[in-house]
Design a protein around this motif. Sequence first.
Motif, PDB file in Angstrom:
ATOM      1  N   PRO A  99      94.666  49.104   0.668  1.00 18.74           N
ATOM      2  CA  PRO A  99      94.379  47.988   1.572  1.00 18.74           C
ATOM      3  C   PRO A  99      93.042  47.338   1.253  1.00 18.74           C
ATOM      4  CG  PRO A  99      93.938  50.065   2.662  1.00 18.74           C
ATOM      5  CD  PRO A  99      94.574  50.402   1.341  1.00 18.74           C
ATOM      6  N   SER A 100      92.965  46.034   1.484  1.00 14.70           N
ATOM      7  CA  SER A 100      91.691  45.339   1.354  1.00 14.70           C
ATOM      8  C   SER A 100      90.794  45.776   2.501  1.00 14.70           C
ATOM      9  CB  SER A 100      91.910  43.830   1.399  1.00 14.70           C
ATOM     10  OG  SER A 100      90.679  43.150   1.384  1.00 14.70           O
ATOM     11  N   VAL A 101      89.581  46.215   2.189  1.00 12.46           N
ATOM     12  CA  VAL A 101      88.721  46.759   3.229  1.00 12.46           C
ATOM     13  C   VAL A 101      87.361  46.083   3.223  1.00 12.46           C
ATOM     14  CG1 VAL A 101      89.811  49.017   3.401  1.00 12.46           C
ATOM     15  CG2 VAL A 101      88.046  48.648   1.695  1.00 12.46           C
ATOM     16  N   GLU A 102      86.837  45.891   4.423  1.00 14.05           N
ATOM     17  CA  GLU A 102      85.474  45.404   4.648  1.00 14.05           C
ATOM     18  C   GLU A 102      84.860  46.326   5.680  1.00 14.05           C
ATOM     19  OE1 GLU A 102      82.527  43.748   7.185  1.00 14.05           O
ATOM     20  OE2 GLU A 102      84.608  43.462   7.796  1.00 14.05           O
ATOM     21  N   GLY A 103      83.624  46.710   5.462  1.00 12.05           N
ATOM     22  CA  GLY A 103      82.974  47.603   6.414  1.00 12.05           C
ATOM     23  C   GLY A 103      83.350  49.053   6.229  1.00 12.05           C
ATOM     24  N   ALA A 104      83.900  49.417   5.045  1.00 12.17           N
ATOM     25  CA  ALA A 104      84.189  50.820   4.759  1.00 12.17           C
ATOM     26  C   ALA A 104      82.892  51.537   4.403  1.00 12.17           C
ATOM     27  CB  ALA A 104      85.201  50.931   3.626  1.00 12.17           C
ATOM     28  N   THR A 105      82.998  52.835   4.198  1.00 15.99           N
ATOM     29  CA  THR A 105      81.855  53.607   3.718  1.00 15.99           C
ATOM     30  C   THR A 105      82.321  54.500   2.585  1.00 15.99           C
ATOM     31  OG1 THR A 105      79.980  55.001   4.400  1.00 15.99           O
ATOM     32  CG2 THR A 105      82.156  55.584   5.288  1.00 15.99           C
ATOM     33  N   GLY A 106      81.403  54.905   1.735  1.00 17.42           N
ATOM     34  CA  GLY A 106      81.771  55.742   0.610  1.00 17.42           C
ATOM     35  C   GLY A 106      80.551  56.378  -0.018  1.00 17.42           C
ATOM     36  N   THR A 107      80.793  57.408  -0.812  1.00 16.59           N
ATOM     37  CA  THR A 107      79.706  58.095  -1.498  1.00 16.59           C
ATOM     38  C   THR A 107      80.247  58.798  -2.724  1.00 16.59           C
ATOM     39  OG1 THR A 107      77.843  59.633  -1.180  1.00 16.59           O
ATOM     40  CG2 THR A 107      79.955  60.277  -0.238  1.00 16.59           C
ATOM     41  N   ASN A 108      79.350  59.120  -3.643  1.00 17.34           N
ATOM     42  CA  ASN A 108      79.715  59.936  -4.790  1.00 17.34           C
ATOM     43  C   ASN A 108      79.824  61.396  -4.366  1.00 17.34           C
ATOM     44  OD1 ASN A 108      78.783  57.502  -6.380  1.00 17.34           O
ATOM     45  ND2 ASN A 108      79.200  58.917  -8.056  1.00 17.34           N
ATOM     46  N   LEU A 109      80.922  62.060  -4.745  1.00 14.79           N
ATOM     47  CA  LEU A 109      81.021  63.504  -4.571  1.00 14.79           C
ATOM     48  C   LEU A 109      80.480  64.226  -5.800  1.00 14.79           C
ATOM     49  CD1 LEU A 109      84.531  63.969  -2.913  1.00 14.79           C
ATOM     50  CD2 LEU A 109      82.297  63.844  -1.810  1.00 14.79           C
ATOM     51  N   THR A 110      80.790  63.698  -6.968  1.00 16.26           N
ATOM     52  CA  THR A 110      80.309  64.206  -8.250  1.00 16.26           C
ATOM     53  C   THR A 110      79.933  62.999  -9.101  1.00 16.26           C
ATOM     54  OG1 THR A 110      82.455  64.152  -9.383  1.00 16.26           O
ATOM     55  CG2 THR A 110      81.950  66.120  -8.054  1.00 16.26           C
ATOM     56  N   PRO A 111      79.339  63.191 -10.268  1.00 16.39           N
ATOM     57  CA  PRO A 111      79.033  62.036 -11.116  1.00 16.39           C
ATOM     58  C   PRO A 111      80.253  61.259 -11.571  1.00 16.39           C
ATOM     59  CG  PRO A 111      77.700  63.923 -11.771  1.00 16.39           C
ATOM     60  CD  PRO A 111      78.696  64.426 -10.774  1.00 16.39           C
ATOM     61  N   SER A 112      81.453  61.840 -11.445  1.00 14.77           N
ATOM     62  CA  SER A 112      82.657  61.154 -11.913  1.00 14.77           C
ATOM     63  C   SER A 112      83.694  60.925 -10.819  1.00 14.77           C
ATOM     64  CB  SER A 112      83.300  61.941 -13.059  1.00 14.77           C
ATOM     65  OG  SER A 112      83.638  63.254 -12.635  1.00 14.77           O
ATOM     66  N   LYS A 113      83.391  61.283  -9.581  1.00 16.55           N
ATOM     67  CA  LYS A 113      84.364  61.093  -8.496  1.00 16.55           C
ATOM     68  C   LYS A 113      83.659  60.656  -7.224  1.00 16.55           C
ATOM     69  CE  LYS A 113      88.055  63.527  -8.041  1.00 16.55           C
ATOM     70  NZ  LYS A 113      89.045  64.627  -7.841  1.00 16.55           N
ATOM     71  N   GLY A 114      84.247  59.652  -6.531  1.00 14.22           N
ATOM     72  CA  GLY A 114      83.724  59.171  -5.274  1.00 14.22           C
ATOM     73  C   GLY A 114      84.768  59.255  -4.185  1.00 14.22           C
ATOM     74  N   LEU A 115      84.341  58.991  -2.949  1.00 12.98           N
ATOM     75  CA  LEU A 115      85.230  59.035  -1.798  1.00 12.98           C
ATOM     76  C   LEU A 115      85.006  57.789  -0.953  1.00 12.98           C
ATOM     77  CD1 LEU A 115      87.307  61.173  -0.990  1.00 12.98           C
ATOM     78  CD2 LEU A 115      85.640  62.130   0.594  1.00 12.98           C
ATOM     79  N   LEU A 116      86.089  57.182  -0.499  1.00 13.46           N
ATOM     80  CA  LEU A 116      86.054  55.947   0.287  1.00 13.46           C
ATOM     81  C   LEU A 116      86.768  56.196   1.601  1.00 13.46           C
ATOM     82  CD1 LEU A 116      85.383  52.814   0.063  1.00 13.46           C
ATOM     83  CD2 LEU A 116      87.752  52.541  -0.692  1.00 13.46           C
ATOM     84  N   HIS A 117      86.184  55.740   2.717  1.00  7.47           N
ATOM     85  CA  HIS A 117      86.805  55.967   4.022  1.00  7.47           C
ATOM     86  C   HIS A 117      86.699  54.731   4.915  1.00  7.47           C
ATOM     87  CE1 HIS A 117      86.519  57.073   8.385  1.00  7.47           C
ATOM     88  NE2 HIS A 117      87.696  57.584   8.074  1.00  7.47           N
ATOM     89  N   GLY A 118      87.810  54.470   5.648  1.00 10.42           N
ATOM     90  CA  GLY A 118      87.813  53.510   6.738  1.00 10.42           C
ATOM     91  C   GLY A 118      87.672  52.071   6.310  1.00 10.42           C
ATOM     92  N   GLY A 119      87.177  51.235   7.253  1.00 12.63           N
ATOM     93  CA  GLY A 119      87.006  49.813   7.021  1.00 12.63           C
ATOM     94  C   GLY A 119      88.065  48.992   7.729  1.00 12.63           C
ATOM     95  N   LEU A 120      87.973  47.686   7.575  1.00 10.86           N
ATOM     96  CA  LEU A 120      88.942  46.746   8.122  1.00 10.86           C
ATOM     97  C   LEU A 120      89.897  46.310   7.027  1.00 10.86           C
ATOM     98  CD1 LEU A 120      86.548  44.435  10.192  1.00 10.86           C
ATOM     99  CD2 LEU A 120      88.017  46.242  11.086  1.00 10.86           C
TER     100      LEU A 120
END
Length: 357
Positions: A88-109
Amino acid sequence: SFCTLLEMPLQQTEATWNLLTSSEGIKIPDIESAVLLELDNKVIVLGGYQDEEPNSDTEEEEEEDDDCLKTYLFDGTKWTSERHKNSPSVEGATGTNLTPSKGLLHGGLDSDYETTDGVQSVSLSEEGRVLLTRLLPEDRPAPARYRHSSCLISNDQMFLFGGRLDDDIFNTSHVISISAAATYQCKHLVPSTSECPSPRFNTSTTTSNMGDKVFLFGGAHINPDGDQKSFDDLWEFTVDTCTWRKIDLLTKVSPRNGHLAFLHRNQSNTDIIVVICGSAGAASGGGSTGNYPANPLLIDTQSVTAVDVPLCCNSIPAPIDRYIPCGIYSPMRNAMLVVGGTKRVSGPNDVFELRVE
């Protein structure tokens, strides 16, 4: 670059802005409230609100774009873009790097302005393309939120705080961890004491160097009459005991919301919180008045003092007057990376880094 000196107890702290990007590749649009990750030394911008889409030439393309998430990748030389139809197209989500090669994205509109609870892992293929994988909850799903904050804590977990769901504003905390290839676990962290930050959004959370504490600064809340209040308070959350503690600063600081923050350990092994960008004002409906602090804010967590750092500028505009930009701390560069935000003072094709020494 930009260079400034801050007089601190027993030492001086130097902060320097650098412009990393060139004019090569596509022209990315003005973006705010997006997520920035650094994977395999490449800068990736995910989602966000865009005033325009320079790569769409027809109404059919623009309508088709509403059902996908747009990502922009900067490889150190040029920008490229991709559309992900299964996300989904998201605005206002949050995310962070878990490792140097993997990130995590959560929530948003999403494209219908509905708040999502989706969790996606982010990585790069061998060809350098952005890979998004929708994760399913093993038990409790993550809460639906937008304009919330996150940071990486110990054991490769993403800490979530606050945010909005429709007209509701929260002060709850959660931890998300990837438990298998395509599943995640979400745990609600119930505070062990009654002391905790008030409900807010557009705040910043940053992790201590040991990964066992989270520092929260600022944010905003909308009162029943529609007016927005910005906060100037600093909180410390201890992960193991689920305990919040308010840190009373000895020096008065301006409130901020829609800002970025990262942690710097100085030569005395003191954790310094560096706050940049954001708005110090309050506006109706959750926006910004345009009162953008020009200087970075440095908070000494040991002496509980804070100082606005005056900047010495040269011909390159610094990304200081931006509201809800996206950013992430890069351990490899030992710098905060910044892209986008409202009231841009330089071209849209830029990545800045802030180094503190």
